[in-house]
Design an enzyme around this catalytic site. Structure first.
Site, short mmCIF file in Angstrom:
data_model
loop_
_atom_site.label_atom_id
_atom_site.label_comp_id
_atom_site.label_asym_id
_atom_site.label_seq_id
_atom_site.Cartn_x
_atom_site.Cartn_y
_atom_site.Cartn_z
N LYS A 203 0.73 -1.31 0.32
CA LYS A 203 -0.14 0.08 -0.05
C LYS A 203 1.08 1.49 0.11
O LYS A 203 1.74 1.49 0.84
CB LYS A 203 -1.06 -0.01 1.36
CG LYS A 203 -1.88 1.36 1.24
CD LYS A 203 -2.81 0.89 2.43
CE LYS A 203 -2.41 1.45 3.85
NZ LYS A 203 -3.49 1.64 4.62
C1 R5P Z 1 -3.28 4.67 8.74
O1 R5P Z 1 -4.20 5.17 9.57
C2 R5P Z 1 -3.93 3.25 8.10
O2 R5P Z 1 -2.91 2.54 7.48
C3 R5P Z 1 -4.96 3.62 7.12
O3 R5P Z 1 -5.52 2.40 6.68
C4 R5P Z 1 -4.67 4.06 5.82
O4 R5P Z 1 -3.97 5.46 5.79
C5 R5P Z 1 -5.67 4.16 4.73
O5 R5P Z 1 -6.70 5.14 5.05
P1 R5P Z 1 -6.93 6.78 4.55
O6 R5P Z 1 -7.60 6.40 3.18
O7 R5P Z 1 -7.74 7.29 5.35
O8 R5P Z 1 -5.69 7.15 4.53
#
Ligand code: R5P
Length: 294
Positions: A203
């Site tokens: 990711k």
């Molecule tokens: C961080 O808090 C986590 O890895 C989240 O799952 C990631 O950042 C995705 O969430 P967002 O779309 O709110 O950034």
């Protein structure tokens, strides 16, 4: 007693047809074992090869983030539209219905809160507990360039070893510290390190210039985080640009659950990710769903 009296002697071995195997739809994953692939198929749609992961794990270091104060009320109604839920084991056990039968990607690293140095994470879940929870993958934060870079990489490689032992994929989450530049050069570095050291998929964040070089140089699938809340049309445009430039989907949180119409938003994101719907059309779709639900 077995019914052998009428057992047919006719056999069909299809001698003229070689045995075939459907190609696995995910980049770089063709040599994985069956169990690992089966788990990935609970995350990525076999039809599109893409995923809409609903990320709600923010509380593991941010506490009750806006939109996540009551996950049972705000998130559970969205579950039917997500391909996968990304959360902590605390939320999974306390508030997620066990009847949710899509993939769960379990947050498996943690430690410091937003009050401390974030890269100081440790592994926070054993593979045994992840398997007990029947998850599709575990996720670990990797802080390339961070103060505790090496340990965060080691957290990931330890989970990769344990995951390979039991057939559990590992999502390497590239974390961008405050002091680091969010550009394609950094994302190429961070994603490639995760993939080289065994992450099943990675990711990262979308960057407006050169994102296609990030996906091209990462040998395993990439999904993008949504990041901070932005207007819905911009978030849909970002999702479109990302999949158009090679991402295998999104792991989106705040831009869905902080939307003024989360159920409409996640459906619009699905249209972009799985059907390549253009951003303008997807935004119109969002507005029509929002109006219908008002
Ligand atoms: C961080 O808090 C986590 O890895 C989240 O799952 C990631 O950042 C995705 O969430 P967002 O779309 O709110 O950034």
């Amino acid at each position: 007693m077995a019914d052998t009296d009428n057992m047919t002697e006719t056999k069909e071995y299809f001698l003229d047809r070689p045995q075939t195997a459907a190609p696995f739809p995910l980049k770089g994953c063709q040599n994985l074992d069956w169990g690992m692939k089966n788990r990935l198929a609970h995350i990525f749609s076999p039809a599109s090869g893409r995923t809409v992961m609903l990320a709600v794990d923010h509380g593991y270091f941010m506490g009750p983030t806006s939109g996540l104060e009551r996950i049972d009320i705000t998130i559970n109604p969205l579950l039917g539209y997500a391909d996968t839920l990304m959360c902590t084991r605390g939320v999974l056990r306390s508030m997620t219905p066990p009847t949710f039968n899509k993939g769960v990607v379990l947050r498996a690293s943690g430690g410091p809160s937003i009050l401390k140095e974030l890269s100081d994470e440790q592994i926070a879940v054993s593979m045994e507990d992840a398997i007990r929870l029947n998850v599709a993958a575990v996720a670990v934060q990797v802080f390339i360039g961070g103060e505790f870079e090496s340990r965060s990489v080691h957290n990931m490689t330890q989970l990769v070893d344990a995951g390979n032992r039991y057939g559990v994929p590992v999502l390497g989450v590239t974390a961008v510290g405050k002091q680091l530049t969010r550009d394609a050069q950094y994302m190429r570095l961070a994603t490639r390190i995760c993939a080289e050291l065994g992450a099943t998929y990675v990711k990262t964040y979308f960057v407006s210039e050169g994102f296609e070089t990030v996906t091209a140089s990462c040998p395993v699938p990439i999904v993008i985080a949504g990041g901070k809340k932005m207007p819905e049309d911009e978030a849909l445009n970002m999702a479109f640009q990302a999949v158009d430039q090679g991402a295998a989907g999104v792991d989106m949180g705040r831009n869905i659950f902080q939307s003024e119409a989360p159920v409409a938003m996640i459906q619009a994101v699905r249209k972009v990710v799985h059907e390549n719907m253009r951003p303008k059309e997807a935004y119109d779709y969002f507005l029509s769903l929002k109006a219908a639900s008002a």
